[in-house]
Design an enzyme around this catalytic site. Structure first.
Site, PDB file in Angstrom:
ATOM      1  N   TYR A 143     -15.065   6.250 -12.846  1.00  0.00           N
ATOM      2  CA  TYR A 143     -14.463   5.172 -12.362  1.00  0.00           C
ATOM      3  C   TYR A 143     -15.068   3.969 -12.883  1.00  0.00           C
ATOM      4  O   TYR A 143     -14.721   3.503 -13.056  1.00  0.00           O
ATOM      5  CB  TYR A 143     -15.708   5.633 -10.721  1.00  0.00           C
ATOM      6  CG  TYR A 143     -15.321   4.448  -9.830  1.00  0.00           C
ATOM      7  CD1 TYR A 143     -13.709   3.916  -9.202  1.00  0.00           C
ATOM      8  CD2 TYR A 143     -16.543   3.427  -9.399  1.00  0.00           C
ATOM      9  CE1 TYR A 143     -14.138   3.407  -8.262  1.00  0.00           C
ATOM     10  CE2 TYR A 143     -16.058   2.382  -8.839  1.00  0.00           C
ATOM     11  CZ  TYR A 143     -14.983   2.795  -7.922  1.00  0.00           C
ATOM     12  OH  TYR A 143     -14.870   1.173  -6.932  1.00  0.00           O
TER      13      TYR A 143
ATOM     14  N   LYS B  64     -13.221   0.488 -13.727  1.00  0.00           N
ATOM     15  CA  LYS B  64     -14.118  -0.843 -13.222  1.00  0.00           C
ATOM     16  C   LYS B  64     -14.759  -1.555 -14.874  1.00  0.00           C
ATOM     17  O   LYS B  64     -14.581  -2.863 -14.414  1.00  0.00           O
ATOM     18  CB  LYS B  64     -14.869  -0.868 -12.778  1.00  0.00           C
ATOM     19  CG  LYS B  64     -14.635   0.130 -11.030  1.00  0.00           C
ATOM     20  CD  LYS B  64     -13.149  -0.767  -9.867  1.00  0.00           C
ATOM     21  CE  LYS B  64     -12.771   0.160  -9.428  1.00  0.00           C
ATOM     22  NZ  LYS B  64     -11.416  -0.938  -8.168  1.00  0.00           N
TER      23      LYS B  64
ATOM     24  N   THR C 111     -16.256   1.558   3.910  1.00  0.00           N
ATOM     25  CA  THR C 111     -15.236   1.422   3.449  1.00  0.00           C
ATOM     26  C   THR C 111     -14.887   2.735   3.363  1.00  0.00           C
ATOM     27  O   THR C 111     -15.866   3.510   2.605  1.00  0.00           O
ATOM     28  CB  THR C 111     -14.159   0.423   2.562  1.00  0.00           C
ATOM     29  OG1 THR C 111     -14.171   1.613   1.720  1.00  0.00           O
ATOM     30  CG2 THR C 111     -14.534  -0.887   2.799  1.00  0.00           C
TER      31      THR C 111
ATOM     32  N   ASP D  72       3.243   1.842  -5.104  1.00  0.00           N
ATOM     33  CA  ASP D  72       2.574   2.019  -5.020  1.00  0.00           C
ATOM     34  C   ASP D  72       2.676   1.931  -7.186  1.00  0.00           C
ATOM     35  O   ASP D  72       2.915   1.716  -7.654  1.00  0.00           O
ATOM     36  CB  ASP D  72       3.470   4.293  -5.525  1.00  0.00           C
ATOM     37  CG  ASP D  72       2.051   4.521  -5.945  1.00  0.00           C
ATOM     38  OD1 ASP D  72       1.647   4.430  -7.019  1.00  0.00           O
ATOM     39  OD2 ASP D  72       2.468   5.857  -7.024  1.00  0.00           O
ATOM     40  N   VAL D  73       1.141   1.416  -6.823  1.00  0.00           N
ATOM     41  CA  VAL D  73       0.472   0.474  -8.251  1.00  0.00           C
ATOM     42  C   VAL D  73       0.441   1.071  -9.552  1.00  0.00           C
ATOM     43  O   VAL D  73       1.153   0.531 -10.509  1.00  0.00           O
ATOM     44  CB  VAL D  73      -0.631   0.309  -7.983  1.00  0.00           C
ATOM     45  CG1 VAL D  73      -0.482  -1.307  -7.036  1.00  0.00           C
ATOM     46  CG2 VAL D  73      -1.670   0.628  -7.720  1.00  0.00           C
TER      47      VAL D  73
ATOM     48  N   ASP E   7       0.985  -1.585   0.042  1.00  0.00           N
ATOM     49  CA  ASP E   7       0.431   0.329  -0.020  1.00  0.00           C
ATOM     50  C   ASP E   7       1.235   1.291  -0.526  1.00  0.00           C
ATOM     51  O   ASP E   7       2.135   1.460  -0.084  1.00  0.00           O
ATOM     52  CB  ASP E   7      -0.929  -0.351   1.391  1.00  0.00           C
ATOM     53  CG  ASP E   7      -2.320   0.904   1.184  1.00  0.00           C
ATOM     54  OD1 ASP E   7      -1.984   1.350   0.891  1.00  0.00           O
ATOM     55  OD2 ASP E   7      -3.622   0.208   1.384  1.00  0.00           O
TER      56      ASP E   7
HETATM   57  P1  NAP Z   1     -10.687   1.887   1.017  1.00  0.00           P
HETATM   58  O1  NAP Z   1     -10.037   1.589   2.037  1.00  0.00           O
HETATM   59  O2  NAP Z   1      -9.997   3.120   0.699  1.00  0.00           O
HETATM   60  O3  NAP Z   1      -9.141   0.834   0.990  1.00  0.00           O
HETATM   61  C1  NAP Z   1      -8.109   1.600  -1.468  1.00  0.00           C
HETATM   62  C2  NAP Z   1      -6.157   1.359  -0.416  1.00  0.00           C
HETATM   63  O4  NAP Z   1      -5.950   1.045  -1.779  1.00  0.00           O
HETATM   64  C3  NAP Z   1      -5.813   2.347   0.351  1.00  0.00           C
HETATM   65  O5  NAP Z   1      -4.467   2.617   2.089  1.00  0.00           O
HETATM   66  C4  NAP Z   1      -5.505   3.375  -0.611  1.00  0.00           C
HETATM   67  O6  NAP Z   1      -4.830   4.431  -0.381  1.00  0.00           O
HETATM   68  C5  NAP Z   1      -4.082   2.019  -1.275  1.00  0.00           C
HETATM   69  N1  NAP Z   1      -4.521   3.170  -2.676  1.00  0.00           N
HETATM   70  C6  NAP Z   1      -4.547   4.301  -3.029  1.00  0.00           C
HETATM   71  N2  NAP Z   1      -3.463   4.398  -4.144  1.00  0.00           N
HETATM   72  C7  NAP Z   1      -2.920   3.573  -4.488  1.00  0.00           C
HETATM   73  C8  NAP Z   1      -1.514   3.756  -4.842  1.00  0.00           C
HETATM   74  N3  NAP Z   1      -1.373   4.155  -6.039  1.00  0.00           N
HETATM   75  N4  NAP Z   1      -0.630   2.567  -4.512  1.00  0.00           N
HETATM   76  C9  NAP Z   1      -0.910   1.413  -4.014  1.00  0.00           C
HETATM   77  N5  NAP Z   1      -2.099   1.584  -2.988  1.00  0.00           N
HETATM   78  C10 NAP Z   1      -3.187   2.582  -3.088  1.00  0.00           C
HETATM   79  O7  NAP Z   1     -11.028   1.502  -0.181  1.00  0.00           O
HETATM   80  P2  NAP Z   1     -12.002   0.387  -0.484  1.00  0.00           P
HETATM   81  O8  NAP Z   1     -13.030   0.490  -0.638  1.00  0.00           O
HETATM   82  O9  NAP Z   1     -11.543  -0.976   0.246  1.00  0.00           O
HETATM   83  O10 NAP Z   1     -11.643  -0.169  -1.781  1.00  0.00           O
HETATM   84  C11 NAP Z   1     -10.354  -1.593  -2.167  1.00  0.00           C
HETATM   85  C12 NAP Z   1     -11.247  -1.090  -3.428  1.00  0.00           C
HETATM   86  O11 NAP Z   1     -12.340  -2.604  -3.997  1.00  0.00           O
HETATM   87  C13 NAP Z   1     -11.436  -0.526  -4.371  1.00  0.00           C
HETATM   88  O12 NAP Z   1     -10.681  -1.178  -6.131  1.00  0.00           O
HETATM   89  C14 NAP Z   1     -12.158   0.013  -5.046  1.00  0.00           C
HETATM   90  O13 NAP Z   1     -12.359   0.208  -6.154  1.00  0.00           O
HETATM   91  C15 NAP Z   1     -13.118  -1.761  -4.967  1.00  0.00           C
HETATM   92  N6  NAP Z   1     -15.114  -1.264  -4.209  1.00  0.00           N
HETATM   93  C16 NAP Z   1     -14.902  -0.626  -3.386  1.00  0.00           C
HETATM   94  C17 NAP Z   1     -16.583  -0.782  -2.971  1.00  0.00           C
HETATM   95  C18 NAP Z   1     -17.004  -0.186  -1.477  1.00  0.00           C
HETATM   96  O14 NAP Z   1     -18.264   0.014  -1.355  1.00  0.00           O
HETATM   97  N7  NAP Z   1     -16.218   0.008  -0.702  1.00  0.00           N
HETATM   98  C19 NAP Z   1     -16.852  -1.279  -3.812  1.00  0.00           C
HETATM   99  C20 NAP Z   1     -16.804  -1.697  -4.887  1.00  0.00           C
HETATM  100  C21 NAP Z   1     -15.377  -1.559  -5.927  1.00  0.00           C
HETATM  101  P3  NAP Z   1      -5.054   5.907   0.249  1.00  0.00           P
HETATM  102  O15 NAP Z   1      -5.540   5.818   1.808  1.00  0.00           O
HETATM  103  O16 NAP Z   1      -4.182   6.709   0.312  1.00  0.00           O
HETATM  104  O17 NAP Z   1      -6.175   6.179  -0.740  1.00  0.00           O
END
Ligand code: NAP
Length: 265
Positions: free
Chosen positions: A156, A160, A193, A64-65, A38
């Site tokens: 977004y 996706k 989240t 950083d991905v 992360d």
């Molecule tokens: P989250 O809690 O914000 O976790 C995402 C993590 O990825 C955070 O720690 C974030 O850091 C990190 N990140 C951001 N940019 C990055 C980079 N360049 N390199 C490495 N890490 C990075 O969000 P989440 O909801 O768990 O999301 C995880 C995945 O699920 C995402 O792909 C999201 O689109 C998908 N998703 C989520 C939901 C939902 O309802 N939560 C629904 C559908 C899909 P920062 O805090 O610094 O950004």
């Protein structure tokens, strides 16, 4: 009794928070050796500590991905430490909400870089190590936004949707190569989240919701989710666990939707 992913090495991007953290903890419970990556280093260290306190095995790497060299270094570090990679969860992502007419090109590109380039680079650089052992499972975290449109989420949704079809394409490459690697996409619905903190109240989904994030997601879910409730990271992690395990040995190029029925309505 052996765990469902006993001894498998799993790399989880964006594993410091939310869904990625849930996947790290759940896979560790079932015996996987976890590499959390992360950009949130303190939170990543906390995830490792929680896993180790529960008797699991985990380590953390800053990663950083969007950075190709960082992927090369991360995969090399995994190879040096464990000699193999069995599971890749391409999870890191951000969610930006804006009418298409208002979205800055720089924001559109930043979201593409993290959500799409990150998944592409992950598959590109992990596959050679997986192929050394002729097995592996890649799970790309897409979204219900990769299956249906949503106002003010054009950027977004673009990312996706790209993840959804890139997954199927690479799944076919792996199948053709008979390399033993399966590639599937996961499509979460409304999961509580921190990603929602940048979306709620900005004109995207949840724009009419009031209160803090948990309350706003409760209210939104009651209205639009057929099951009437939001999900939690564990709901997604349980699906990722199955895709990561050998229980899903005959599944590739597939879409797993975990959304309380949201895309059906
Ligand atoms: P989250 O809690 O914000 O976790 C995402 C993590 O990825 C955070 O720690 C974030 O850091 C990190 N990140 C951001 N940019 C990055 C980079 N360049 N390199 C490495 N890490 C990075 O969000 P989440 O909801 O768990 O999301 C995880 C995945 O699920 C995402 O792909 C999201 O689109 C998908 N998703 C989520 C939901 C939902 O309802 N939560 C629904 C559908 C899909 P920062 O805090 O610094 O950004």
């Amino acid at each position: 009794m052996a765990g469902r992913v006993e001894g498998k090495v799993a790399l989880i991007t964006g594993g410091s928070s939310g869904i990625g953290r849930g996947c790290a903890e759940r896979l560790a419970q079932e015996g996987a050796i976890i590499v959390v990556t992360d950009v949130q280093d303190a939170k990543g260290a906390e995830v490792v500590a929680v896993i180790e306190a529960a008797g699991g095995k985990a380590s953390y790497l800053h990663h950083d991905v969007t950075d190709e060299q960082a992927w090369i270094d991360t995969v090399a570090a995994v190879k040096a430490q464990y000699g193999r990679l069995d599971i890749l969860v391409n999870n890191a992502g951000i969610g930006l909400s804006s009418p298409v007419t208002d979205m800055a090109l720089s924001d559109f590109r930043r979201q593409m870089a993290i959500n799409v380039d990150g998944v592409f680079l992950g598959m590109k650089h992990s596959l050679p190590l997986m192929r050394e052992h002729q097995s592996g499972s890649i799970i790309n975290i897409s979204s219900i936004a990769g299956l249906k449109g949503s106002a003010n989420m054009s950027g977004y949704c673009a990312t996706k949707g790209a993840v959804r079809l890139m997954t199927k394409s690479v799944a076919m490459e792996c199948a053709n190569a008979r390399d033993g690697v399966r590639v599937n996409s996961m499509h979460p619905g409304i999961i509580d989240t921190p990603i929602w903190d940048t979306i709620i109240g900005t004109g995207g989904p949840g724009s009419n919701a009031v209160g803090d994030r948990p309350a706003a997601l409760d209210a939104m879910s009651e209205t639009i989710v057929p099951l009437g409730v939001k999900g939690y990271p564990l709901d997604i992690a349980n699906g990722v666990l199955w895709l990561a395990s050998d229980e899903s040995r005959y599944v590739t190029g597939a879409e797993m939707v975990i959304d309380g029925g949201l895309t059906v309505r």
